[in-house]
Design an enzyme around this catalytic site. Structure first.
Site, PDB file in Angstrom:
ATOM      1  N   GLY A 254       8.603   3.845  -0.857  1.00 16.50           N
ATOM      2  CA  GLY A 254       9.408   5.067  -0.921  1.00 16.50           C
ATOM      3  C   GLY A 254      10.816   4.801  -0.458  1.00 16.50           C
ATOM      4  N   GLY A 255      11.568   5.896  -0.251  1.00 11.96           N
ATOM      5  CA  GLY A 255      12.955   5.769   0.169  1.00 11.96           C
ATOM      6  C   GLY A 255      13.083   5.188   1.564  1.00 11.96           C
TER       7      GLY A 255
ATOM      8  N   ILE B  50       0.824  -1.231   0.000  1.00  9.40           N
ATOM      9  CA  ILE B  50       0.000   0.000   0.000  1.00  9.40           C
ATOM     10  C   ILE B  50       0.841   1.257   0.000  1.00  9.40           C
ATOM     11  CG2 ILE B  50      -1.968  -1.089   1.124  1.00  9.40           C
ATOM     12  CD1 ILE B  50      -1.030   0.027   3.766  1.00  9.40           C
ATOM     13  N   GLY B  51       2.165   1.125   0.028  1.00  6.30           N
ATOM     14  CA  GLY B  51       3.022   2.307   0.000  1.00  6.30           C
ATOM     15  C   GLY B  51       4.459   1.895  -0.259  1.00  6.30           C
TER      16      GLY B  51
ATOM     17  N   GLY C 277      11.254   2.776   2.813  1.00  9.24           N
ATOM     18  CA  GLY C 277      10.956   1.355   2.809  1.00  9.24           C
ATOM     19  C   GLY C 277       9.615   1.089   2.155  1.00  9.24           C
TER      20      GLY C 277
ATOM     21  N   LYS D  88       5.225  -1.620   8.263  1.00 10.49           N
ATOM     22  CA  LYS D  88       6.215  -0.789   7.585  1.00 10.49           C
ATOM     23  C   LYS D  88       7.590  -1.453   7.721  1.00 10.49           C
ATOM     24  CE  LYS D  88       8.150   3.896   7.732  1.00 10.49           C
ATOM     25  NZ  LYS D  88       8.072   5.201   8.400  1.00 10.49           N
TER      26      LYS D  88
ATOM     27  N   ASP E  98       9.566  16.516   8.950  1.00  9.39           N
ATOM     28  CA  ASP E  98       9.233  16.028   7.596  1.00  9.39           C
ATOM     29  C   ASP E  98       7.717  16.001   7.425  1.00  9.39           C
ATOM     30  OD1 ASP E  98       9.620  15.107   5.045  1.00  9.39           O
ATOM     31  OD2 ASP E  98       9.862  13.007   5.625  1.00  9.39           O
TER      32      ASP E  98
END
Length: 859
Positions: A518-519, A515-516, A521, A536, A628
Site C-alpha cells: 500500500g501507500g 503479504i501486503g 509501504g 513492515k 485511520d
C-alpha cells in the site's frame, strides 16, 4: 406380506382357467421378457441430504450400467417449522398464507436437492429423470410409488450411513423393513448402506421351480388327487387367508392386467402333461415343495419372511397318475376359488373407498368445528373488549361531567376577572406608549453595539488563525523532537534488528513472501531467530515515512493490549517494523473472502466488534486517537481474534480533556469512507472520530457491503423494516434481535453530528459486551485456557515462557537464569549457533517482557 409369488401365481391361474388365447399368452411372454439395456429402468430412493445419499446413487450407477436411472423421492413435510425468534413451532399454529409460503420454500429446497442428484448422473453420462411424491410416511410413499408405476428394480438404503456395520445382513431402518414387507412382490429391491450392498429381495415370480419329467410308474389316482389337493391348499390356503396376506385390493386389481400372460400352471407349481399311450397325466408338486421350503418342512425350522432363498429343485413329491374327471373337477374348484377371491377384492376396494370418503367427511367436519370454536372464542374476546370499553367510556363520561362543572365555576370567575382587567387595560395602554418610545431609543444604541461586536469578531477570527498557525508550528517542532529523542530511547524499549537480518529473513525481500502492499509501504512474511514474523518496510519515498515510523514505535513500544498488534522490534536504519505474524490476514480480506477463504460466521463477527471496542477503549484511556481505523488495519490471528495495527498517523490528546479533546491538524489523513465528516470539514480530530470509523466497521460486519454510503443503505432498510434483506447471508442464520441491535448501534456511531454519537464506555460497550458474552465458549473466545503462547515467548534453553528475557551477543533472546547458568558453566559460545560470543554482556528485552506479562495476565 404374501408368500413368494402367491398373488401373481393366482392371477396367472385365473387367466389359464379362463382359457385365454394362444396369441394373448405369446404377447404376455414377450412383455415378461427381460428388457433391453436401453429401455431398462432402475429406481433409486433418495433423501434430502445428498452428502449421505451420494454413495448409494454411485453404487446404483455402477451396478446398473446402461440402464436409465429414475431418482425416486418421497417428500415428507416438516411438522415443526422455525419460529420468528429462532425456536420451533408446530405448523398448525401458522397462518394459511405463512404455511403455504413455508411449504413452497420446502419444495424449492427439495427440487434443488434432486437437481443435485440429476447433475451427478449427468456427470457420469447416465440418462436420469425424477419421480416425486408427497407423503407423511416415507415408507408408505415408496410402497405407493412402487404400486402406481409397477417398479421392477428399486435401490434404497438399509439404514443410515452412521449405523453401517460390516456385520449387517438385513435392513435395520423402519422404512426399509416396511418397504420389504409391503412392496409389490414383483419388485426386486436392493438394500444398500454406505455404498455397500447389504441384501436383495428377489421378485417372488422368479421362484417357480423347473419342470420335472414324469415317471413311468405312478401310484393310484386316488392318492394322487389327495396329494394334489393337499399341495394346492398348502400353497393357496383358503380364499380368506390368502386374501389377508395379499397386497391391498386396489393394488392387486389395478395390476391384474399387467401380470405376464406367459405364466401357466408352472407358476402355481403344478405341471400337467399327457402320455401318448392314453390319458396318462403326471404332476409335479413344486408348490408343495415351495411351501415346504417356506415353512421349513415338518422337522426343519421355518424360513424368515422376505429372505431370498432359492427353491431346491431336487425336493419334489412322487409323480402319480390321475383321471381326466379329477383334473376337470379341480379346475372348476380353482375357477370358483378365483372368482370368490376377485369378488372379495372388489368388496375390499369398495370398503376402502367408503372409509376414505368417511375420513374426508370427518376431517371436513372437524375443520368446521374448529372454525366454529375459533369464531366463538373471537366473539368472547370481542364481547369482553366491548364491555371493558363501555365501562371505560362511562368512567370517562362521569369524569368529564365533573370537569365541566368545574369549568362553569371557573368561567364565572374569569368573567369577573375580565371586568377588572378591562379597567387595567386602559392604564397599560398608556404605559405601553411610553415604553415603545423608550424602546426605539434603546434599539438605536443596540445597533451601535452590534457594529462594534462585528469588528471584535473579525479581530477574534484573525487571532484564531494566527494561533492555529502557531500550534501547527509547535506540533511540527514536537514531531521533529520526537524523531530525534525517540531514537535514543528506542534501543531500551524494543529489540533492534539490522538490515542484514531482515534481508536474510525475507530471502532478499522475495516477492513470493509479500503479504501486503500500500501507500505506507510493503509487508513481508519472514523468519527471524526461529520465529515467524511480519516485517513492515515503510515507503522511503513518502515524506512522512520517518515520522510515521517513530510515531508507531513510540505508541506500540509503551502499550500492550490483547487486541493491539505486538511490536517485536524495529530496524531504524531502514525504517522497518517487526510484528508478530497473524496468519488470518486483515479483516478486509476475510470480509471479501480473498483467495477463497471461508466467510466469517456471525458469532465471529460479533466477537470481533466487541474486541475492537475493547482496544479503542484502551487507546482512548491512554489519550491516543487512532485516526485511520478501517478493516485493512485490523488483523486476525489463528483464532480469528482481532488486533488493531498501523499507528503511523495516530495522535496524542492532552490529558486534561476527557471526551472531546481536540488535536488540530491542517491536513487530515486516512481513508475517506471511514473518516469523520466533521474532521474532514474542520480538521479537528477527537475520540469521537474513531467512534464514527468504528460504526462503519460494525455495519460492514453486519452486511458485508463496501463502506461508501453503507449507513444510508442500512438506514433505509431499517426504516422499511426490511433489515433482513441487506444482512450478509454468508455469515449464517444471524439472530434477528442481535442484528437489529448491531444495526442501531452502527447507525448511532455513524451520525453526521459528533455530539449525537454514543460514548464508547457508557453506551457502545454496554451493548457489545452482553452480545459477546452470549456466544458459546467454543465459537470465538478472546482468551482460553488452551491458548498456546507465541514461539518467541519460549526460552530456547529451558523451553518455557520467559520471565526475564535478555538479549545475548548472538542476537537471540534467552531467559536470564538459563543464559547465566550457561555462561557460568564455562561456555563462551552461543547456545543456538555454537559460535564464540563477541562479548558476555546481556541487554534486557523490556518490550518482549511487557508483552509476555500482558499475555500471562489474560491467560
Amino acid at each position: 406380506m404374501p408368500e413368494s409369488g402367491g398373488f401373481h401365481d393366482l392371477i396367472a391361474t385365473e387367466e389359464i382357467a379362463a382359457g385365454q388365447s394362444r396369441e394373448g399368452r405369446d404377447g404376455a411372454e414377450s412383455r415378461a421378457g427381460s428388457p433391453s439395456p436401453s429401455s431398462r429402468k432402475v429406481y433409486v430412493a433418495v433423501g434430502r441430504n445428498m452428502k449421505e445419499e451420494r454413495n448409494k446413487l454411485l453404487w446404483s450407477l455402477e451396478a446398473y450400467q446402461g440402464a436409465k436411472v429414475v431418482i425416486l423421492h418421497v417428500h415428507q413435510p416438516d411438522q415443526m417449522v422455525p419460529g420468528p425468534f429462532g425456536g420451533k413451532m408446530h405448523a398448525s399454529k401458522l397462518k394459511a398464507s405463512e404455511l403455504k409460503a413455508f411449504r413452497e420454500l420446502e419444495r424449492q429446497e427439495m427440487t434443488q436437492a434432486i437437481d443435485g442428484y440429476l447433475l451427478l448422473c449427468a456427470s457420469k453420462k447416465v440418462e436420469a429423470e425424477r419421480l416425486v411424491i408427497e407423503s407423511e410416511d416415507v415408507g408408505k410413499g415408496i410402497v405407493e410409488l412402487v404400486a402406481q408405476h409397477e417398479i421392477e428394480e428399486l435401490v434404497m438404503g438399509a439404514a443410515a450411513d452412521k449405523n453401517f456395520s460390516k456385520r449387517m445382513k438385513t435392513p435395520t431402518s423402519k422404512k426399509a423393513i416396511y418397504v420389504n414387507q409391503h412392496a409389490l412382490p414383483s419388485c426386486r429391491i436392493r438394500f444398500v448402506c454406505k455404498g455397500t450392498h447389504i441384501r436383495t429381495r428377489e421378485p417372488y415370480a422368479s421362484l417357480s421351480s423347473p419342470a420335472v419329467t414324469p415317471s413311468p410308474t405312478h401310484p393310484s389316482s386316488g392318492s394322487e388327487g389327495g396329494r394334489r389337493s393337499s399341495s394346492f391348499s398348502r400353497w393357496f390356503g383358503s380364499p380368506q387367508s390368502n386374501y389377508a396376506n395379499s397386497p391391498s385390493p386396489e393394488d392387486a386389481i389395478g395390476r391384474t392386467e399387467e401380470v405376464p400372460r406367459s405364466l401357466s400352471l408352472n407358476s402355481v407349481g403344478t405341471t400337467w402333461s399327457s402320455c401318448e399311450d392314453g390319458q396318462c397325466l403326471s404332476s409335479r408338486a413344486s408348490s408343495s415343495t415351495l411351501s415346504m421350503e417356506r415353512t421349513g418342512g415338518e422337522d426343519g425350522p421355518p424360513m424368515e419372511p422376505g429372505v431370498d432363498a432359492p427353491i431346491a429343485a431336487d425336493r419334489s413329491f412322487p409323480q402319480t397318475e390321475t383321471s381326466e374327471e379329477q383334473f376337470q373337477q379341480q379346475s372348476l374348484e380353482m375357477e370358483g376359488m378365483l372368482a370368490r377371491l376377485k369378488k372379495a377384492m372388489e368388496e375390499a376396494q369398495a370398503s376402502k373407498k367408503e372409509a376414505f370418503q368417511e375420513s374426508q367427511w370427518r376431517q371436513q367436519a372437524e375443520q368446521e368445528a374448529l372454525e366454529a370454536l375459533r369464531k366463538a372464542r373471537i366473539a368472547e374476546v370481542l364481547s369482553a373488549k366491548e364491555q371493558r370499553l363501555r365501562k371505560e367510556a362511562e368512567a370517562a363520561l362521569s369524569k368529564e361531567r365533573l370537569e365541566l362543572e368545574k369549568l362553569v365555576e371557573q368561567h364565572k370567575d374569569a368573567v369577573e376577572e375580565i371586568r377588572e382587567m378591562s379597567v387595567e387595560k386602559a392604564s397599560l395602554e398608556r404605559s405601553i406608549t411610553e415604553v415603545v418610545r423608550e424602546l426605539e431609543e434603546k434599539n438605536q444604541k443596540l445597533d451601535d453595539l452590534l457594529h462594534a461586536l462585528d469588528e471584535m469578531e473579525r479581530e477574534k477570527l484573525e487571532m484564531q488563525r494566527q494561533m492555529e498557525d502557531a500550534m501547527a508550528k509547535v506540533e511540527e517542532l514536537n514531531i521533529r523532537q520526537e524523531e530525534f529523542g525517540e531514537a535514543s530511547r528506542m534501543a531500551h524499549s524494543f529489540t533492534e534488528f539490522s538490515l542484514a537480518e531482515l534481508v536474510d529473513a525475507t530471502n532478499g525481500f522475495d516477492p513470493g513472501l509479500k503479504i501486503g502492499d500500500g501507500g505506507f509501504g510493503t509487508v513481508y512474511r519472514g523468519r527471524i531467530r526461529y520465529t515467524t514474523v511480519a516485517i513492515k518496510m515503510l515507503n522511503s519515498e513518502s515524506m512522512q515515512g520517518g515520522s510515521e515510523f517513530h510515531q508507531e514505535v513510540n505508541v506500540l513500544s509503551r502499550m500492550r493490549h490483547p487486541h493491539l498488534v505486538t511490536l517485536i522490534g524495529a530496524c531504524t536504519e531502514s525504517c522497518a517494523l517487526v510484528y508478530e505474524y497473524l496468519p488470518n490476514g486483515s479483516l478486509e480480506d476475510r470480509l471479501s473472502c480473498k483467495d477463497g477463504t471461508p466467510p466469517l460466521t456471525w458469532q465471529a463477527r460479533t466477537s470481533i466488534a466487541a474486541e475492537i471496542c475493547s482496544a479503542l477503549l484502551f487507546l482512548h484511556s491512554a489519550g491516543v486517537v487512532h485516526g485511520d481505523l478501517k478493516p485493512g488495519n485490523i488483523l486476525l490471528d489463528s483464532k480469528l481474534s482481532a488486533k488493531i495495527g498501523d499507528f503511523g498517523i495516530c495522535r496524542l490528546l492532552p490529558e486534561q480533556d476527557s471526551t472531546v479533546s481536540l488535536c488540530v491538524t491542517t491536513n487530515p489523513k486516512g481513508t475517506f469512507a471511514y473518516m469523520d465528516p466533521e474532521f474532514l470539514a474542520t480538521g479537528e480530530l477527537t475520540r469521537l472520530s474513531d467512534v464514527y470509523s468504528f460504526g462503519v466497521i460494525i455495519l460492514q460486519l453486519l452486511t458485508g457491503r463496501p463502506p461508501l454510503w453503507i449507513a444510508r443503505d442500512v438506514q433505509k432498510a431499517h426504516f422499511a423494516r426490511n433489515l433482513q434483506a441487506i444482512i450478509d447471508p454468508t455469515a449464517g442464520d444471524w439472530p434477528f434481535v442481535q442484528a437489529v441491535q448491531l444495526a442501531n448501534l452502527g447507525l448511532e456511531c455513524c451520525n453526521m453530528s459528533r455530539r449525537c454519537r454514543p460514548d464508547l464506555e457508557t453506551e457502545v460497550w454496554r451493548v457489545l459486551e452482553p452480545l459477546k458474552g452470549s456466544l458459546a465458549p467454543s465459537t470465538h473466545s478472546m482468551v482460553t485456557d488452551s491458548r498456546r503462547p507465541p514461539e518467541y515467548f519460549i526460552c530456547p534453553i529451558f523451553q518455557e515462557i520467559m520471565r526475564d528475557p535478555q538479549v545475548a551477543a548472538d542476537g537471540f533472546t534467552y531467559e536470564a537464569e538459563a543464559l547465566l547458568g550457561w555462561l557460568d558453566s564455562g561456555h563462551d559460545t552461543s547456545p543456538m549457533t555454537n559460535l564464540k560470543l563477541s562479548h558476555l554482556n546481556l541487554t534486557p528485552n523490556r518490550a518482549l517482557r511487557s508483552a509476555i506479562q500482558e499475555w500471562c495476565s489474560h491467560s
